[in-house]
Design an enzyme around this catalytic site. Structure first.
Site, mmCIF file in Angstrom:
data_model
loop_
_atom_site.group_PDB
_atom_site.id
_atom_site.type_symbol
_atom_site.label_atom_id
_atom_site.label_comp_id
_atom_site.label_asym_id
_atom_site.label_seq_id
_atom_site.Cartn_x
_atom_site.Cartn_y
_atom_site.Cartn_z
ATOM 1 N N GLY A 125 5.905 -11.846 -11.688
ATOM 2 C CA GLY A 125 5.639 -11.193 -10.236
ATOM 3 C C GLY A 125 4.387 -10.236 -10.503
ATOM 4 O O GLY A 125 3.765 -9.945 -11.149
ATOM 5 N N ASN A 126 4.377 -9.438 -9.170
ATOM 6 C CA ASN A 126 3.525 -8.203 -9.099
ATOM 7 C C ASN A 126 3.990 -7.041 -8.382
ATOM 8 O O ASN A 126 5.056 -7.298 -7.910
ATOM 9 C CB ASN A 126 2.100 -8.839 -8.383
ATOM 10 N N HIS A 127 3.116 -5.913 -8.329
ATOM 11 C CA HIS A 127 3.800 -4.592 -7.772
ATOM 12 C C HIS A 127 4.078 -4.480 -6.368
ATOM 13 O O HIS A 127 4.095 -3.522 -5.678
ATOM 14 C CB HIS A 127 3.120 -3.358 -8.122
ATOM 15 N N SER A 128 3.458 -5.708 -5.413
ATOM 16 C CA SER A 128 3.469 -5.514 -4.351
ATOM 17 C C SER A 128 4.658 -5.102 -3.446
ATOM 18 O O SER A 128 5.786 -5.937 -3.672
ATOM 19 C CB SER A 128 2.910 -6.924 -3.530
#
Ligand code: CTP
Length: 404
Positions: free
Chosen positions: A211-214
């Site tokens: 995933g990512n930090h959005s």
């Protein structure tokens, strides 16, 4: 900056224990820029005082239509005539009945009768009263006439029972007010806008993902601003911790591939697409059907394969205004311009995610908006909702230009 700024709202308060919550609503509406005049029924005056409302709105609060007429003879009708929206929160069974029947027995029901402004009613009462066919008939009538009925929610009631009857949550009511104002006064009425938000999650196994930090905040802000301006908004969102915005069609997805399918479907009859989502460029080549066990392995190698480029797949859609976001850590403008060209976008909103107040999860953003002609609009640091409003100003301009 909200679509409430300068709007004349009449807040009608009826006699329910939830009346105390109306003080907070009045305060919030005022803080969002609205001019709030409060009208209390006699019963509401038993729970809260006009002074509570005057204190938070800085404007008059009325209870008695005859007393009001003594100071200004036309006041009893003026409130309704001048209102740009009438919000009744809480609305009791008696007040709903008066509104449904068009009775003008007190200043609140009279105001609702002599206004042509949108009407938002938020019922709050005992569950038996709410479920009674008499109340249900009245609510159905109000809906039929175009009133927006918000709630009630199921929960613990003052009687101690659990059931439908609780006043809707503050954010829901404020969302409904903004939605109703957008539907009546917004400049994007009749426009269908698709917005994406959040960071996609690419499964490694049933319990882990890439995933990512959005946080999704930027995309949700665009969806809300679109709604506030009267657009019909579809929000295609990867998982976030944010509540569904009122009046927005929310489509939940998890992976980039699911987002692609949902966006292509939603864009079939859309006027504009704003891609604020952080789409994972790669996903695990295989997602293990069972949890991967640690075992004795010293290392684990994940093979990643390329995900579809969603904006890239929309290159041939004619007439669709396409807006991309570019979150960069270096060479902001050069990288954004390259994406604008390669993805064939109308606009790209570039932000340096390492700049203070601009990173993931922040409530503010500092962006540069670039367009096809090479024009750069550099905005100062501001709230994400305000950024969204600026982006939609540009989208509105492009949509205007595309009218034939
Ligand atoms: N985007 C997309 N599909 C992808 C990746 C990104 O539609 N598979 C969209 C994003 O929603 C954003 C824009 O393309 O509006 C730019 O996203 P970004 O991740 O910055 O661009 P990439 O093309 O992935 O470039 P890079 O990762 O190399 O910076």
């Amino acid at each position: 900056m909200y679509n409430l700024t300068g709007r004349r709202i009449v807040l009608g308060v009826a006699g329910s224990i939830a009346a105390y919550k109306a003080v907070d609503l009045a305060s919030q509406l005022t803080q969002m820029g609205a001019r709030v005049d409060t009208v209390l029924t006699e019963a509401a005056g038993r729970f809260v005082t006009p002074l509570s409302f005057t204190s938070v709105t800085g404007r008059p609060a009325y209870t008695d239509m005859f007393a009001a007429s003594e100071t200004a003879p036309e006041l009893h009708v003026q409130l309704g005539h001048q209102a740009e929206l009438v919000l009744v929160a809480p609305a009791t069974a008696t007040t709903l009945a008066r509104l449904a029947l068009g009775m003008a027995e007190d200043l609140l029901s009279l105001t609702a009768l002599c206004t042509r402004a949108p009407l938002v009613v938020c019922p709050a009462m005992d569950a038996y009263m709410w479920e009674h066919p008499a109340t249900q008939d009245n609510v159905a009538r109000l809906r039929q006439r175009g009133a927006l009925v918000v709630g009630p929610e199921v929960g613990r009631l003052a009687s101690g029972h659990v059931g439908p009857g609780r006043l809707a949550e503050r954010e829901t009511i404020l969302g409904a007010v903004r939605h109703a104002l957008g539907q009546r006064y917004g400049d994007l009425q009749g426009k269908r806008i698709v917005v994406t938000a959040g960071g996609t999650q690419e499964p490694i196994d049933p319990v882990r993902y890439v995933g990512n930090h959005s946080s999704g905040k930027m995309g949700y802000a665009v969806a809300e601003a679109g709604r506030d301006r009267g657009a019909q908004v579809t929000l295609v969102t990867a998982p976030t911790a944010l509540p569904d915005p009122y009046g927005v069609q929310v489509v939940r997805v998890r992976t980039a591939c699911e987002m692609r399918d949902a966006v292509l479907e939603a864009c079939r009859d859309a006027h504009a697409l704003v891609m604020a989502a952080a789409v994972a460029d790669f996903r695990p080549a295989v997602s293990a059907p069972q949890k991967i066990k640690r075992g004795t392995a010293e290392a684990l190698t994940l093979e990643l394969v390329r995900n579809p480029d969603i904006l890239g797949e929309l290159k041939d859609v004619e007439g669709l205004v396409k807006v991309g976001f570019a979150a960069e850590t270096q060479d902001l403008v050069a990288n954004a311009e390259k994406k604008l060209r390669e993805k064939d976008l109308d606009l790209i909103v570039a932000n340096d995610v390492t700049a203070p107040g601009s990173g993931f999860g922040a409530d503010t953003n500092k962006v540069v908006i670039l367009d096809r002609s090479g024009k750069r609009e550099e905005l100062p640091i501001m709230g994400k909702y305000e950024v969204a409003w600026h982006v939609l100003d540009r989208v509105a301009g492009l949509l205007e230009g595309r009218k034939t």
